[in-house]
Design a protein around this motif. Structure first.
Motif, PDB file in Angstrom:
ATOM      1  N   GLY A   1      50.279 -98.423  71.535  1.00  0.00           N
ATOM      2  CA  GLY A   1      49.974 -99.249  70.490  1.00  0.00           C
ATOM      3  C   GLY A   1      48.685 -98.935  70.036  1.00  0.00           C
ATOM      4  N   LEU A   2      47.811 -98.212  70.365  1.00  0.00           N
ATOM      5  CA  LEU A   2      46.777 -97.724  69.758  1.00  0.00           C
ATOM      6  C   LEU A   2      46.966 -96.451  68.856  1.00  0.00           C
ATOM      7  CD1 LEU A   2      43.729 -98.373  72.586  1.00  0.00           C
ATOM      8  CD2 LEU A   2      44.280 -99.583  70.234  1.00  0.00           C
ATOM      9  N   VAL A   3      47.920 -95.463  69.384  1.00  0.00           N
ATOM     10  CA  VAL A   3      48.301 -94.465  68.839  1.00  0.00           C
ATOM     11  C   VAL A   3      49.007 -94.846  67.239  1.00  0.00           C
ATOM     12  CG1 VAL A   3      49.642 -92.310  68.736  1.00  0.00           C
ATOM     13  CG2 VAL A   3      48.334 -92.807  70.885  1.00  0.00           C
ATOM     14  N   LEU A   4      49.883 -95.793  67.636  1.00  0.00           N
ATOM     15  CA  LEU A   4      50.522 -96.105  66.163  1.00  0.00           C
ATOM     16  C   LEU A   4      49.449 -96.711  65.350  1.00  0.00           C
ATOM     17  CD1 LEU A   4      53.893 -97.839  67.949  1.00  0.00           C
ATOM     18  CD2 LEU A   4      53.557 -95.575  66.821  1.00  0.00           C
ATOM     19  N   LEU A   5      48.575 -97.400  65.752  1.00  0.00           N
ATOM     20  CA  LEU A   5      47.401 -97.918  64.999  1.00  0.00           C
ATOM     21  C   LEU A   5      46.630 -96.989  64.270  1.00  0.00           C
ATOM     22  CD1 LEU A   5      46.149-100.448  63.894  1.00  0.00           C
ATOM     23  CD2 LEU A   5      44.703-100.547  65.941  1.00  0.00           C
ATOM     24  N   ALA A   6      46.415 -95.903  65.082  1.00  0.00           N
ATOM     25  CA  ALA A   6      45.544 -94.842  64.702  1.00  0.00           C
ATOM     26  C   ALA A   6      46.215 -94.069  63.565  1.00  0.00           C
ATOM     27  CB  ALA A   6      45.278 -93.994  65.894  1.00  0.00           C
ATOM     28  N   TRP A   7      47.294 -94.134  63.288  1.00  0.00           N
ATOM     29  CA  TRP A   7      48.082 -93.405  62.496  1.00  0.00           C
ATOM     30  C   TRP A   7      47.851 -93.966  61.200  1.00  0.00           C
ATOM     31  CZ3 TRP A   7      48.741 -88.198  61.995  1.00  0.00           C
ATOM     32  CH2 TRP A   7      48.974 -87.517  63.107  1.00  0.00           C
ATOM     33  N   LEU A   8      47.393 -95.198  61.086  1.00  0.00           N
ATOM     34  CA  LEU A   8      47.107 -95.675  60.042  1.00  0.00           C
ATOM     35  C   LEU A   8      45.506 -95.515  59.224  1.00  0.00           C
ATOM     36  CD1 LEU A   8      48.304 -99.315  60.712  1.00  0.00           C
ATOM     37  CD2 LEU A   8      49.341 -97.804  59.146  1.00  0.00           C
ATOM     38  N   LEU A   9      44.922 -94.792  60.001  1.00  0.00           N
ATOM     39  CA  LEU A   9      43.692 -94.013  59.542  1.00  0.00           C
ATOM     40  C   LEU A   9      43.721 -93.294  58.623  1.00  0.00           C
ATOM     41  CD1 LEU A   9      40.678 -94.274  60.076  1.00  0.00           C
ATOM     42  CD2 LEU A   9      40.784 -92.507  61.769  1.00  0.00           C
ATOM     43  N   PRO A  10      44.499 -92.378  58.406  1.00  0.00           N
ATOM     44  CA  PRO A  10      44.623 -91.468  57.250  1.00  0.00           C
ATOM     45  C   PRO A  10      44.857 -92.341  55.963  1.00  0.00           C
ATOM     46  CG  PRO A  10      45.623 -90.455  58.962  1.00  0.00           C
ATOM     47  CD  PRO A  10      45.381 -91.765  59.709  1.00  0.00           C
TER      48      PRO A  10
ATOM     49  N   ALA B   1      36.913-103.861  54.465  1.00  0.00           N
ATOM     50  CA  ALA B   1      37.293-102.530  54.309  1.00  0.00           C
ATOM     51  C   ALA B   1      36.315-101.684  55.294  1.00  0.00           C
ATOM     52  CB  ALA B   1      37.009-101.676  52.970  1.00  0.00           C
ATOM     53  N   ALA B   2      35.328-102.088  55.470  1.00  0.00           N
ATOM     54  CA  ALA B   2      34.356-101.107  56.617  1.00  0.00           C
ATOM     55  C   ALA B   2      34.861-101.626  57.942  1.00  0.00           C
ATOM     56  CB  ALA B   2      33.082-101.596  56.442  1.00  0.00           C
ATOM     57  N   ALA B   3      35.249-102.854  58.107  1.00  0.00           N
ATOM     58  CA  ALA B   3      35.717-103.415  59.623  1.00  0.00           C
ATOM     59  C   ALA B   3      37.097-102.651  59.673  1.00  0.00           C
ATOM     60  CB  ALA B   3      35.992-104.980  59.581  1.00  0.00           C
ATOM     61  N   ALA B   4      37.903-102.504  58.493  1.00  0.00           N
ATOM     62  CA  ALA B   4      39.163-101.749  58.757  1.00  0.00           C
ATOM     63  C   ALA B   4      39.006-100.394  59.374  1.00  0.00           C
ATOM     64  CB  ALA B   4      40.085-101.728  57.618  1.00  0.00           C
ATOM     65  N   LEU B   5      38.054 -99.445  58.703  1.00  0.00           N
ATOM     66  CA  LEU B   5      37.757 -98.319  59.071  1.00  0.00           C
ATOM     67  C   LEU B   5      37.240 -98.062  60.538  1.00  0.00           C
ATOM     68  CD1 LEU B   5      35.951 -96.977  55.878  1.00  0.00           C
ATOM     69  CD2 LEU B   5      38.304 -96.310  56.780  1.00  0.00           C
ATOM     70  N   ILE B   6      36.199 -98.895  60.818  1.00  0.00           N
ATOM     71  CA  ILE B   6      35.579 -99.229  62.143  1.00  0.00           C
ATOM     72  C   ILE B   6      36.710 -99.378  63.114  1.00  0.00           C
ATOM     73  CG2 ILE B   6      34.133-100.339  63.766  1.00  0.00           C
ATOM     74  CD1 ILE B   6      32.304-100.884  61.091  1.00  0.00           C
ATOM     75  N   VAL B   7      37.440-100.157  62.794  1.00  0.00           N
ATOM     76  CA  VAL B   7      38.612-100.350  64.197  1.00  0.00           C
ATOM     77  C   VAL B   7      39.788 -99.360  64.076  1.00  0.00           C
ATOM     78  CG1 VAL B   7      40.764-101.919  64.563  1.00  0.00           C
ATOM     79  CG2 VAL B   7      38.647-102.915  63.861  1.00  0.00           C
ATOM     80  N   LEU B   8      39.948 -98.679  62.944  1.00  0.00           N
ATOM     81  CA  LEU B   8      41.004 -97.572  63.115  1.00  0.00           C
ATOM     82  C   LEU B   8      40.195 -96.282  63.556  1.00  0.00           C
ATOM     83  CD1 LEU B   8      42.779 -98.054  59.791  1.00  0.00           C
ATOM     84  CD2 LEU B   8      43.694 -98.665  61.831  1.00  0.00           C
ATOM     85  N   ILE B   9      39.254 -96.137  63.482  1.00  0.00           N
ATOM     86  CA  ILE B   9      38.359 -95.108  63.945  1.00  0.00           C
ATOM     87  C   ILE B   9      38.357 -95.159  65.583  1.00  0.00           C
ATOM     88  CG2 ILE B   9      36.028 -94.250  64.402  1.00  0.00           C
ATOM     89  CD1 ILE B   9      35.410 -94.522  61.611  1.00  0.00           C
ATOM     90  N   ASN B  10      38.101 -96.346  66.237  1.00  0.00           N
ATOM     91  CA  ASN B  10      38.076 -96.691  67.778  1.00  0.00           C
ATOM     92  C   ASN B  10      39.712 -96.407  68.138  1.00  0.00           C
ATOM     93  OD1 ASN B  10      35.333 -97.643  68.979  1.00  0.00           O
ATOM     94  ND2 ASN B  10      35.280 -98.475  67.000  1.00  0.00           N
ATOM     95  N   ALA B  11      40.289 -97.077  67.202  1.00  0.00           N
ATOM     96  CA  ALA B  11      42.153 -96.711  67.729  1.00  0.00           C
ATOM     97  C   ALA B  11      42.524 -95.432  67.987  1.00  0.00           C
ATOM     98  CB  ALA B  11      42.955 -97.316  66.816  1.00  0.00           C
ATOM     99  N   ALA B  12      41.738 -94.345  67.039  1.00  0.00           N
ATOM    100  CA  ALA B  12      41.930 -92.982  67.188  1.00  0.00           C
ATOM    101  C   ALA B  12      41.072 -92.366  68.416  1.00  0.00           C
ATOM    102  CB  ALA B  12      41.569 -92.349  66.011  1.00  0.00           C
TER     103      ALA B  12
END
Length: 588
Positions: free
Chosen positions: A221-230, A264-275
C-alpha cells in the motif's frame, strides 16, 4: 504468549470493553434526564471524554507493555484528558447549558489524535527500555495498530449490520423483540463496548500470528502511494514555477491561500514518508530523488503560507481558524526544516528524517495540549486580538463583530463583552450591551457584495469606479442577485441615460441590474432584460458588441442581436416596445 496468558488477556479486554460500555450508558442516561453528574459540567466532561478514549490504551497495549508501565501511562493519559475536558467545559459552560453541551467535536478529535501520537511514542520506548527506540519500531507499531483499528471497527460495524438484519427478518413474521432490544441504549452501549474489545483482541492475535502478512500488505500500500510522489512534485513545482508569471494576486483572491498551501505541504510530507517507510531499504532511484525534491519544494510553499497568513492576521487580527492555521504552519515549518537538512546534508538515504518525525510528533502533542488549555486556546487568543483592534481604533465599533464575543468565543468572549459594556467609548459600550442582551445570534446579511476578484468588466478598457467597489454592500446591494450570492457576474460600464456619467450594470445571465451613483452611494435604479431565449450575452460582451439605441422616449441596450429593455426599479415587468431605429456607434 502462552494459552493461559492469552485467555487472561482476552478476559481482561472483554471486561474493559464491558465496563466502558456501561459507563457510557450511565453517562448518556444522566445527560438525557439532566441528573447528576450531568448537572455538574466540570465533572461530567472529564468523565465522558475519559470513558470514551482512555480505555483504548489498555485495549491495544495489554500484552505489549509491562503492567506497571501500562497502568502509569493510562493514569497520566486520564489526567491529561481530564484537564482538557474540564477546560472545554469551563469555556463553553453557561447557566442554561449542562451535560455534554459545552463539549465540541474538535475536542474529541484532538484527544484521540493526542493519545494516538503519544501512545506510539511511549510504547516502543518502553519496550526498548530507553527513551528513544529504533525508528523501525515506531513505524511498525503505527502501521500495525492502524490495521488493528480498521479491523476492529469493521468487525463492530458488521456486528451491528447483522443485528439490524436480524431485527428486520423477525419483524417480517411479527416478532419485534429484537428491534426493540437493539434500540435500547441499555443494550447498545455495553454490547458495542464488548464487541469492540473482542474485535481488538482478535485483531491483536491475528496481526501477531500473521505479522509478515500484515507488513507485506502495508508495504504494498505504501509503495503504491509513494509513486504518487513524483506526480505531486511535478504539480508543486509547476505551480511554483508559474507564480512569477501570474503574480500572487490570483492566489490571494481565493481567500483560502493558506489552507490550500498547507494542504499541499501536508500531501508532500505524507508522500515523502510513504517513500521512506522505515528507512531500512532505500526505494527506487526515482522515488529517492523525488523525495529530496519534495523536501526542497516545501521551503517556498511554507514561506508563501506564512506570508498569506501574516497578511490576513495583520489586516484582520486573529480568529480561531487563523490560530489553528498558525499551529499547522508551525508543524509544517518543523517538518520543512528537518526534511531540508535530510535532503541536503545526509549522505545516506535521508536518515535525519527519522529524528524530525519523532521530534515533530512530540511537538504536535505539546501543541494539542496548548490549543485545548488556556495556554493557546484559539478563542482566548482571538478575543484578545479582536478586542485590542477595537480599543486601538483599527476597527470601528460599527464594524466590530460583537456577536463573535457573545456567541462564538465561549467564556472568554463573554468576559470581554462584560468589560466592553463599561468602556469609556459610549458607542462601544452601547453596542456591547446590545450584544450581551441578545438571546440568539442575528442572521448575517445575505448581500455581501459582488465577487470583484473574478469579475470581467466590459467594454475593453473600462474599469469599475473605486467608489462602486468600496461601498457598503450590506446597505446598497438589495435586490441584486450578484450582491446576494457572490456569484461570478460580468460588469458593463456604460452611460445608458445620456447624462454624460457612466452607470454600472451587473449581468446575471441575460439580465442586468443597473446601478447609478447618487448622494448616498451606488443604488440599483433599473433592470435591463431581454426576451430572446438562448442569447449568448457573455460572448457578445466579450466581442464588444454593445450599443445604445437612438435617444427617443426610451433608450434600450443592444447586446449582439439581443435588445434589452431598461425598466426602472419598482416599475415591474412590461411588454417590450416596438423595435427602435438603430443609428448607433459601437462602444470600444
Amino acid at each position: 504468549m502462552s494459552a493461559k496468558a492469552t485467555r487472561i488477556a482476552a478476559l481482561t479486554r472483554l471486561a474493559i470493553g464491558l465496563a466502558q460500555g456501561i459507563a457510557l450508558f450511565l453517562l448518556q442516561k444522566a445527560d438525557e434526564s439532566k441528573a447528576w453528574p450531568a448537572t455538574a459540567p466540570m465533572l461530567y466532561a472529564p468523565l465522558l471524554v475519559c470513558a470514551l478514549t482512555v480505555p483504548l490504551i489498555p485495549l491495544s497495549a495489554l500484552s505489549a507493555m509491562r503492567r506497571t508501565a501500562l497502568l502509569g501511562w493510562s493514569a497520566v493519559a486520564a489526567a491529561l484528558v481530564a484537564i482538557l475536558a474540564i477546560h472545554a467545559a469551563w469555556v463553553g459552560a453557561t447557566p442554561d447549558r449542562l451535560g455534554a453541551g459545552p463539549l465540541s467535536p474538535p475536542l474529541f478529535i484532538a484527544v484521540a489524535a493526542l493519545l494516538f501520537i503519544a501512545h506510539h511514542l511511549i510504547q516502543p520506548a518502553e519496550a526498548a527500555g530507553k527513551p528513544v527506540a529504533p525508528y523501525a519500531d515506531y513505524f511498525d507499531l503505527v502501521g500495525t495498530n492502524a490495521v488493528r483499528l480498521f479491523l476492529s471497527l469493521a468487525f463492530t460495524g458488521a456486528f451491528w449490520l447483522l443485528l439490524f438484519l436480524a431485527g428486520a427478518l423477525f419483524k417480517l413474521i411479527g416478532v419485534e423483540a429484537i428491534q426493540k432490544l437493539i434500540g435500547e441504549t441499555a443494550f447498545a452501549f455495553p454490547a458495542t463496548g464488548l464487541m469492540f474489545a473482542a474485535a481488538v483482541h482478535m485483531a491483536v492475535q491475528l496481526t501477531e500470528a500473521r505479522a509478515g502478512l500484515v507488513r507485506g500488505v502495508r508495504t504494498v500500500g505504501l509503495v503504491l502511494l509513494a509513486w504518487l510522489l513524483p506526480l505531486m512534485v511535478t504539480i508543486a513545482g509547476g505551480f511554483l514555477a508559474t507564480l512569477p508569471f501570474t503574480g500572487l494576486a490570483p492566489l490571494w483572491s481565493t481567500k483560502a491561500a493558506a489552507s490550500l498551501l498547507l494542504s499541499a505541504a501536508a500531501a508532500l510530507i505524507v508522500l515523502i514518508n510513504a517513500a521512506y517507510q522505515d528507512g531500512l531499504e532505500p526505494p527506487n532511484a526515482i522515488l529517492r530523488w523525488a523525495a529530496r525534491a519534495a523536501s526542497l519544494l516545501l521551503i517556498p510553499i511554507v514561506i508563501l503560507t506564512a506570508y498569506a497568513l501574516w497578511l490576513r492576521i495583520h489586516q484582520y487580527g486573529l480568529t480561531p481558524d487563523r490560530v489553528m492555521a498558525t499551529t499547522y504552519l508551525i508543524v509544517a515549518t518543523g517538518f520543512t526544516v528537518g526534511y531540508t537538512l535530510a535532503a541536503l546534508r545526509s549522505a545516506t538515504w535521508m536518515k535525519p528524517l527519522e529524528r524530525t518525525n519523532l521530534v515533530m510528533a512530540a511537538v504536535s502533542v505539546l501543541l494539542l495540549i496548548a490549543l485545548f488549555t488556556p495556554i493557546a486556546d484559539p478563542a482566548r487568543l482571538s478575543v484578545a486580538s479582536q478586542v485590542k483592534r477595537l480599543e486601538s481604533g483599527k476597527v470601528s465599533a460599527e464594524k466590530f463583530d460583537f456577536q463573535f464575543l457573545r456567541f462564538d468565543s465561549g467564556r472568554y468572549g463573554r468576559l470581554a463583552l462584560e468589560r466592553l459594556r463599561v468602556s469609556r467609548d459610549p458607542e462601544i459600550a452601547r453596542l456591547a450591551a446590545k450584544a450581551d442582551a441578545a438571546n440568539e445570534k442575528a442572521a448575517t446579511p445575505a448581500n455581501t457584495g459582488p465577487d470583484f476578484a473574478h469579475m470581467a468588466v466590459y467594454p475593453a478598457g473600462k474599469t469599475l469606479p473605486a467608489s462602486f467597489r468600496q461601498q457598503d454592500w450590506s446597505l446598497h446591494g438589495a435586490d441584486s442577485t450578484c450582491t446576494y450570492t457572490r456569484m461570478r457576474c460580468s460588469a458593463l460600464v456604460i452611460d445608458i441615460d445620456g447624462d454624460g456619467t457612466d452607470e454600472v450594470l451587473l449581468a446575471s445571465g441575460a439580465t442586468f441590474d443597473v446601478f447609478k451613483l447618487s448622494a448616498d452611494g451606488w443604488r440599483r435604479v433599473a433592470q435591463a432584460s431581454g426576451v430572446c431565449p438562448g442569447a449568448d450575452i457573455d460572448a457578445a460582451l466579450e466581442a464588444g458588441q454593445v450599443t445604445m439605441s437612438e435617444p427617443t422616449a426610451r433608450r434600450d441596450i443592444l447586446v449582439g442581436g439581443q435588445r434589452l429593455s431598461v425598466v426602472p426599479a419598482g416599475e415591474g415587468c412590461r411588454a417590450p416596445p416596438p423595435p427602435l431605429r438603430d443609428g448607433l456607434v459601437k462602444l470600444p
